[in-house]
Write a protein that holds these residues in place. Structure first.
Motif, PDB file in Angstrom:
ATOM      1  N   VAL A 122       0.703  -1.181  -0.005  1.00  0.00           N
ATOM      2  CA  VAL A 122      -0.102  -0.158  -0.029  1.00  0.00           C
ATOM      3  C   VAL A 122       0.754   1.276   0.007  1.00  0.00           C
ATOM      4  CG1 VAL A 122      -1.788   1.183   1.411  1.00  0.00           C
ATOM      5  CG2 VAL A 122      -1.865  -1.205   1.299  1.00  0.00           C
ATOM      6  N   ARG A 123       0.573   2.311  -1.135  1.00  0.00           N
ATOM      7  CA  ARG A 123       1.366   3.386  -1.021  1.00  0.00           C
ATOM      8  C   ARG A 123       0.474   4.547   0.072  1.00  0.00           C
ATOM      9  NH1 ARG A 123       2.897   6.035  -6.408  1.00  0.00           N
ATOM     10  NH2 ARG A 123       0.772   5.361  -6.870  1.00  0.00           N
ATOM     11  N   PRO A 124       1.091   4.649   1.333  1.00  0.00           N
ATOM     12  CA  PRO A 124       0.472   5.391   2.364  1.00  0.00           C
ATOM     13  C   PRO A 124       0.032   6.979   1.997  1.00  0.00           C
ATOM     14  CG  PRO A 124       2.692   5.154   2.931  1.00  0.00           C
ATOM     15  CD  PRO A 124       2.569   4.653   1.581  1.00  0.00           C
ATOM     16  N   TYR A 125       0.179   7.286   0.588  1.00  0.00           N
ATOM     17  CA  TYR A 125      -0.202   8.695   0.326  1.00  0.00           C
ATOM     18  C   TYR A 125      -0.514   8.734  -1.489  1.00  0.00           C
ATOM     19  CZ  TYR A 125       4.497   7.878  -2.022  1.00  0.00           C
ATOM     20  OH  TYR A 125       5.482   7.754  -2.979  1.00  0.00           O
ATOM     21  N   SER A 126      -1.207   9.285  -1.681  1.00  0.00           N
ATOM     22  CA  SER A 126      -1.871   9.642  -3.079  1.00  0.00           C
ATOM     23  C   SER A 126      -0.795  10.258  -3.695  1.00  0.00           C
ATOM     24  CB  SER A 126      -3.285  10.283  -3.332  1.00  0.00           C
ATOM     25  OG  SER A 126      -3.074  11.604  -2.579  1.00  0.00           O
ATOM     26  N   PRO A 127      -0.596   9.858  -5.224  1.00  0.00           N
ATOM     27  CA  PRO A 127       0.367  10.727  -5.894  1.00  0.00           C
ATOM     28  C   PRO A 127       0.069  12.111  -6.288  1.00  0.00           C
ATOM     29  CG  PRO A 127      -0.390   8.312  -6.795  1.00  0.00           C
ATOM     30  CD  PRO A 127      -1.182   8.772  -5.683  1.00  0.00           C
ATOM     31  N   GLY A 128       0.991  13.060  -6.415  1.00  0.00           N
ATOM     32  CA  GLY A 128       0.658  14.513  -6.569  1.00  0.00           C
ATOM     33  C   GLY A 128       0.408  14.613  -8.005  1.00  0.00           C
ATOM     34  N   THR A 129      -0.057  15.743  -8.254  1.00  0.00           N
ATOM     35  CA  THR A 129      -0.267  16.321  -9.748  1.00  0.00           C
ATOM     36  C   THR A 129       0.802  16.416 -10.639  1.00  0.00           C
ATOM     37  OG1 THR A 129      -0.636  18.455  -9.135  1.00  0.00           O
ATOM     38  CG2 THR A 129      -2.649  17.130  -9.236  1.00  0.00           C
ATOM     39  N   GLY A 130       1.952  16.752  -9.858  1.00  0.00           N
ATOM     40  CA  GLY A 130       3.180  16.849 -10.671  1.00  0.00           C
ATOM     41  C   GLY A 130       3.693  15.639 -11.337  1.00  0.00           C
ATOM     42  N   ARG A 131       3.104  14.549 -11.039  1.00  0.00           N
ATOM     43  CA  ARG A 131       3.519  13.168 -11.908  1.00  0.00           C
ATOM     44  C   ARG A 131       3.020  13.438 -13.261  1.00  0.00           C
ATOM     45  NH1 ARG A 131       4.782   8.149  -8.615  1.00  0.00           N
ATOM     46  NH2 ARG A 131       5.013   8.885  -6.670  1.00  0.00           N
ATOM     47  N   TRP A 132       1.892  14.011 -13.155  1.00  0.00           N
ATOM     48  CA  TRP A 132       1.014  13.893 -14.804  1.00  0.00           C
ATOM     49  C   TRP A 132       1.848  14.909 -15.358  1.00  0.00           C
ATOM     50  CZ3 TRP A 132      -1.789   9.954 -16.001  1.00  0.00           C
ATOM     51  CH2 TRP A 132      -2.474   9.153 -14.888  1.00  0.00           C
TER      52      TRP A 132
END
Length: 158
Positions: A6-16
């Protein structure tokens, strides 16, 4: 090792933004390659197909990039490789103020999370306070740090 990561955080919009930037860069490279070598037909399709495959693989790795936890340990997925560590192999989890030396000057950088192993080595977790996932969410960075540290403590107690 545990199979439920489990990744304990949601990815940021910077990835997109990074993925879109890479798509534009590879499209420009495709166009320049076709023009430079005067490709036609199969050559165009081959270059476009290869660079599209590179983009798909790179985009997938960017989306999967990060730190994952399970009951057994921690998984760090980087762009080129992944690393798994069991909780019992980890001595501690701490924040680190990264610095860079430029001649006699020392430049302060942002905070990062480091994992200390029992053998004395430290492992960078790819979690940076000013990175693409946490740049606009400093509270999320601290929450992820505490989540990893608390999971390590809980595993050490059992």
């Amino acid at each position: 090792m545990g199979s439920h990561w489990v990744r304990p955080y949601s990815p940021g919009t910077g990835r997109w933004i990074v993925i879109a930037w890479e798509a534009a860069a590879l499209a420009l490279l495709t166009w320049a390659t076709i023009r430079q070598f005067d490709l036609i037909g199969h050559g165009v399709r081959t270059v476009a197909g290869v660079l599209a495959a590179v983009w798909v693989i790179g985009a997938w790795r960017i989306l999967e990039h990060g730190v994952y936890v399970s009951s057994d340990g921690v998984l760090i997925r980087g762009l080129l490789r992944s690393r798994r560590m069991r909780w019992r192999d980890i001595a501690g989890v701490r924040l680190h103020q990264a610095t860079h030396r430029l001649g006699r000057w020392e430049l302060q950088r942002d905070m990062t999370v480091l994992i200390e192993r029992h053998d004395g080595a430290t492992v960078n977790t790819e979690l940076w306070a000013q990175g693409v996932d946490f740049h606009a969410r400093p509270k999320a960075f601290r929450a992820v740090y505490h989540e990893i540290r608390n999971r390590h403590r809980a595993a050490a107690e059992t």
